[in-house]
Design a protein around this motif. Structure first.
Motif, PDB file in Angstrom:
ATOM      1  N   LYS A   2       0.824  -1.206   0.000  1.00 15.41           N
ATOM      2  CA  LYS A   2       0.000   0.000   0.000  1.00 15.41           C
ATOM      3  C   LYS A   2       0.860   1.258   0.000  1.00 15.41           C
ATOM      4  O   LYS A   2       0.503   2.253  -0.642  1.00 15.41           O
ATOM      5  CB  LYS A   2      -0.941   0.010   1.206  1.00 15.41           C
ATOM      6  CG  LYS A   2      -2.126  -0.896   1.063  1.00 15.41           C
ATOM      7  CD  LYS A   2      -3.073  -0.710   2.227  1.00 15.41           C
ATOM      8  CE  LYS A   2      -4.293  -1.574   2.094  1.00 15.41           C
ATOM      9  NZ  LYS A   2      -5.246  -1.360   3.177  1.00 15.41           N
ATOM     10  N   HIS A  18      -5.056   2.783 -12.041  1.00 14.33           N
ATOM     11  CA  HIS A  18      -4.406   1.538 -11.638  1.00 14.33           C
ATOM     12  C   HIS A  18      -3.475   0.994 -12.713  1.00 14.33           C
ATOM     13  O   HIS A  18      -2.489   0.343 -12.408  1.00 14.33           O
ATOM     14  CB  HIS A  18      -5.459   0.497 -11.240  1.00 14.33           C
ATOM     15  CG  HIS A  18      -6.233  -0.088 -12.374  1.00 14.33           C
ATOM     16  ND1 HIS A  18      -7.332   0.537 -12.918  1.00 14.33           N
ATOM     17  CD2 HIS A  18      -6.067  -1.233 -13.066  1.00 14.33           C
ATOM     18  CE1 HIS A  18      -7.808  -0.210 -13.886  1.00 14.33           C
ATOM     19  NE2 HIS A  18      -7.065  -1.286 -14.008  1.00 14.33           N
ATOM     20  N   LYS A  34      -2.518  -6.690 -11.882  1.00 11.84           N
ATOM     21  CA  LYS A  34      -3.289  -5.459 -12.012  1.00 11.84           C
ATOM     22  C   LYS A  34      -4.535  -5.484 -11.146  1.00 11.84           C
ATOM     23  O   LYS A  34      -4.969  -4.445 -10.647  1.00 11.84           O
ATOM     24  CB  LYS A  34      -3.655  -5.198 -13.467  1.00 11.84           C
ATOM     25  CG  LYS A  34      -4.585  -6.194 -14.086  1.00 11.84           C
ATOM     26  CD  LYS A  34      -4.883  -5.825 -15.522  1.00 11.84           C
ATOM     27  CE  LYS A  34      -5.799  -6.858 -16.156  1.00 11.84           C
ATOM     28  NZ  LYS A  34      -6.093  -6.526 -17.530  1.00 11.84           N
ATOM     29  N   LYS A  35      -5.105  -6.668 -10.940  1.00 13.02           N
ATOM     30  CA  LYS A  35      -6.290  -6.753 -10.091  1.00 13.02           C
ATOM     31  C   LYS A  35      -5.959  -6.441  -8.639  1.00 13.02           C
ATOM     32  O   LYS A  35      -6.759  -5.833  -7.929  1.00 13.02           O
ATOM     33  CB  LYS A  35      -6.927  -8.137 -10.204  1.00 13.02           C
ATOM     34  CG  LYS A  35      -7.607  -8.369 -11.531  1.00 13.02           C
ATOM     35  CD  LYS A  35      -8.320  -9.695 -11.546  1.00 13.02           C
ATOM     36  CE  LYS A  35      -9.030  -9.911 -12.863  1.00 13.02           C
ATOM     37  NZ  LYS A  35      -9.790 -11.165 -12.863  1.00 13.02           N
ATOM     38  N   THR A  36      -4.780  -6.841  -8.207  1.00  6.46           N
ATOM     39  CA  THR A  36      -4.360  -6.535  -6.839  1.00  6.46           C
ATOM     40  C   THR A  36      -4.169  -5.041  -6.664  1.00  6.46           C
ATOM     41  O   THR A  36      -4.597  -4.457  -5.666  1.00  6.46           O
ATOM     42  CB  THR A  36      -3.059  -7.285  -6.495  1.00  6.46           C
ATOM     43  OG1 THR A  36      -3.267  -8.680  -6.688  1.00  6.46           O
ATOM     44  CG2 THR A  36      -2.640  -7.023  -5.066  1.00  6.46           C
ATOM     45  N   LEU A  38      -5.584  -2.668  -8.414  1.00  6.81           N
ATOM     46  CA  LEU A  38      -6.903  -2.041  -8.476  1.00  6.81           C
ATOM     47  C   LEU A  38      -7.650  -2.208  -7.157  1.00  6.81           C
ATOM     48  O   LEU A  38      -8.237  -1.249  -6.639  1.00  6.81           O
ATOM     49  CB  LEU A  38      -7.721  -2.644  -9.618  1.00  6.81           C
ATOM     50  CG  LEU A  38      -9.150  -2.149  -9.779  1.00  6.81           C
ATOM     51  CD1 LEU A  38      -9.174  -0.648 -10.036  1.00  6.81           C
ATOM     52  CD2 LEU A  38      -9.850  -2.883 -10.883  1.00  6.81           C
ATOM     53  N   LYS A  39      -7.613  -3.410  -6.601  1.00  8.81           N
ATOM     54  CA  LYS A  39      -8.313  -3.668  -5.340  1.00  8.81           C
ATOM     55  C   LYS A  39      -7.739  -2.829  -4.211  1.00  8.81           C
ATOM     56  O   LYS A  39      -8.487  -2.211  -3.438  1.00  8.81           O
ATOM     57  CB  LYS A  39      -8.207  -5.162  -4.995  1.00  8.81           C
ATOM     58  CG  LYS A  39      -8.948  -5.545  -3.730  1.00  8.81           C
ATOM     59  CD  LYS A  39      -8.922  -7.039  -3.498  1.00  8.81           C
ATOM     60  CE  LYS A  39      -7.516  -7.472  -3.141  1.00  8.81           C
ATOM     61  NZ  LYS A  39      -7.439  -8.875  -2.723  1.00  8.81           N
ATOM     62  N   LEU A  40      -6.413  -2.751  -4.127  1.00  8.77           N
ATOM     63  CA  LEU A  40      -5.801  -1.952  -3.062  1.00  8.77           C
ATOM     64  C   LEU A  40      -6.061  -0.458  -3.255  1.00  8.77           C
ATOM     65  O   LEU A  40      -6.273   0.263  -2.281  1.00  8.77           O
ATOM     66  CB  LEU A  40      -4.295  -2.234  -3.000  1.00  8.77           C
ATOM     67  CG  LEU A  40      -3.915  -3.619  -2.481  1.00  8.77           C
ATOM     68  CD1 LEU A  40      -2.423  -3.835  -2.602  1.00  8.77           C
ATOM     69  CD2 LEU A  40      -4.360  -3.780  -1.039  1.00  8.77           C
ATOM     70  N   ARG A  42      -8.697   0.827  -4.614  1.00 11.08           N
ATOM     71  CA  ARG A  42     -10.089   1.064  -4.222  1.00 11.08           C
ATOM     72  C   ARG A  42     -10.233   1.136  -2.713  1.00 11.08           C
ATOM     73  O   ARG A  42     -10.967   1.980  -2.197  1.00 11.08           O
ATOM     74  CB  ARG A  42     -10.988  -0.029  -4.775  1.00 11.08           C
ATOM     75  CG  ARG A  42     -11.296   0.149  -6.234  1.00 11.08           C
ATOM     76  CD  ARG A  42     -12.252  -0.910  -6.731  1.00 11.08           C
ATOM     77  NE  ARG A  42     -12.542  -0.718  -8.145  1.00 11.08           N
ATOM     78  CZ  ARG A  42     -13.061  -1.640  -8.928  1.00 11.08           C
ATOM     79  NH1 ARG A  42     -13.330  -2.840  -8.453  1.00 11.08           N
ATOM     80  NH2 ARG A  42     -13.295  -1.374 -10.201  1.00 11.08           N
ATOM     81  N   THR A  43      -9.537   0.254  -1.998  1.00 12.68           N
ATOM     82  CA  THR A  43      -9.637   0.289  -0.536  1.00 12.68           C
ATOM     83  C   THR A  43      -8.978   1.543   0.037  1.00 12.68           C
ATOM     84  O   THR A  43      -9.410   2.045   1.068  1.00 12.68           O
ATOM     85  CB  THR A  43      -8.991  -0.954   0.105  1.00 12.68           C
ATOM     86  OG1 THR A  43      -7.610  -0.998  -0.249  1.00 12.68           O
ATOM     87  CG2 THR A  43      -9.690  -2.219  -0.336  1.00 12.68           C
ATOM     88  N   ALA A  47      -8.579   5.074  -6.380  1.00 14.08           N
ATOM     89  CA  ALA A  47      -8.908   4.610  -7.723  1.00 14.08           C
ATOM     90  C   ALA A  47     -10.140   5.328  -8.241  1.00 14.08           C
ATOM     91  O   ALA A  47     -11.081   5.595  -7.510  1.00 14.08           O
ATOM     92  CB  ALA A  47      -9.154   3.106  -7.725  1.00 14.08           C
ATOM     93  N   SER A  49     -13.510   5.272 -10.449  1.00 13.57           N
ATOM     94  CA  SER A  49     -14.453   4.193 -10.719  1.00 13.57           C
ATOM     95  C   SER A  49     -14.746   4.004 -12.194  1.00 13.57           C
ATOM     96  O   SER A  49     -15.257   2.977 -12.597  1.00 13.57           O
ATOM     97  CB  SER A  49     -15.763   4.455  -9.980  1.00 13.57           C
ATOM     98  OG  SER A  49     -16.322   5.674 -10.426  1.00 13.57           O
TER      99      SER A  49
END
Length: 85
Positions: A2, A18, A34-36, A38-40, A42-43, A47, A49
């Motif tokens: 992070k 992202h 890339k999904k990781t 993006l997920k981080l 967002r949290t 990011a 939307s």
């Protein structure tokens, strides 16, 4: 992870999404998907939307059809059915 994402996002002054943050992390030697990222993001609340809208290059109105030659004042002088008079 992070912290690295936050640093890359801050270096870009909040302009990177992202995909670009992922590219920065990969250049810095991180192995991450890339999904990781993006997920981080967002949290963390960094990011966006939705993707950026593409720029329209046309007028967007209905296309006009050209007028027939006779209405524009053009006459066929010396030509009759494809033959020269």
């Amino acid at each position: 992870m992070k912290d690295a994402i936050g640093q890359a996002f801050a270096d870009a002054k909040g302009a990177y999404g992202h995909r670009r943050v992922l590219a920065v992390l990969l250049r810095r030697g991180w192995r991450v998907s890339k999904k990781t990222v993006l997920k981080l993001m967002r949290t963390m609340g960094t990011a966006n939307s939705s993707r950026r809208r593409s720029r329209r290059t046309g007028s967007g109105g209905p296309r006009s059809t050209p007028k027939p030659p006779t209405s524009r004042g053009i006459t066929a002088l010396g030509v009759s059915h494809g033959r020269q008079l």
